[in-house]
Design an enzyme around this catalytic site. Sequence first.
Site, PDB file in Angstrom:
ATOM      1  N   LYS A  33       0.814  -1.212   0.000  1.00 25.97           N
ATOM      2  CA  LYS A  33       0.000   0.000   0.000  1.00 25.97           C
ATOM      3  C   LYS A  33       0.849   1.265   0.000  1.00 25.97           C
ATOM      4  CE  LYS A  33      -4.394  -1.746   1.723  1.00 25.97           C
ATOM      5  NZ  LYS A  33      -5.428  -1.682   2.790  1.00 25.97           N
TER       6      LYS A  33
ATOM      7  N   ARG B 293      -3.561 -10.196   5.095  1.00 23.02           N
ATOM      8  CA  ARG B 293      -4.141 -10.178   3.738  1.00 23.02           C
ATOM      9  C   ARG B 293      -3.082  -9.623   2.785  1.00 23.02           C
ATOM     10  NH1 ARG B 293      -6.772  -6.524   0.412  1.00 23.02           N
ATOM     11  NH2 ARG B 293      -8.422  -7.397  -0.928  1.00 23.02           N
TER      12      ARG B 293
END
Length: 275
Positions: A221, A255
């Site tokens: 991210k 995740r």
Amino acid sequence: MTINCKGELIDLSIPKVMGILNVTPNSFFDGGKYKNEDEIISQVDKMLSEGATFIDIGAYSSKPSAEFVTEQEEIDRIVPAIELILKHFPKTLLSIDTFRAEVAKASIESGAAIINDIAAGELDEKMFDVIAKYNVPYIMMHMRGNPQTMQSLTQYDDIIKEMLFYFSEKVKKARALGINDLILDPGFGFAKTTDQNYEVMQKMELFNLLELPVLAGISRKSMIYKTLDITPQEALNGTTFLNTIALTKGAKILRVHDVKEAVECVTLFNKMSFE
């Protein structure tokens, strides 16, 4: 720390890895990579062989300012992917990344085991009813607004306190409907600045006060690649580092796009015997 997935009890006292499969053309890291059956099957086979316990399928990109996708288009993308994967890997525990109740319903009826909702019911008031009806594990993420507006909604007086209140209200509502298996996701990158993301990571153990499993979704991210001034494609090392920190803070599910490296994090973390 046990959840029931289609009759199979999954023990989260030892952290598990959830592999990401985006069947979208525009996801920030892997958009467009898995657009035909062979590519989907190959990637699922790879993630399962590397040790993924869950596969999380998304058919609507939730990156900042992502383009709108109709509900029917999302269903038309995701249901064939579910059916394809379960045809080749019948025992796979599929998590569906959606905030729409009708998509969740169609996915569960096609064989999905978990619903992963970035909005925790905020964007579809029928979502909690669907989860209660089918009694599947429900991942509730913290976010404000929607993918198109969330980055303009980052003003908090006390971000951790406000997130704990948000989750406590969601848990109360879910319990009232008889929803048994709940998982919390702090929502790294969703309605949070880079500094706020790191504050949430630093204090992530406080979410354990709610006595529910916590999922960490930080894979490649912007909080990593913008901080390091690199691209998402170069952010695996940073992801691995923060996944390790998340485990020390109590995360029970990682995740990730890169299953092998995350499984290695879990293996080494368990070897250290922090408990």
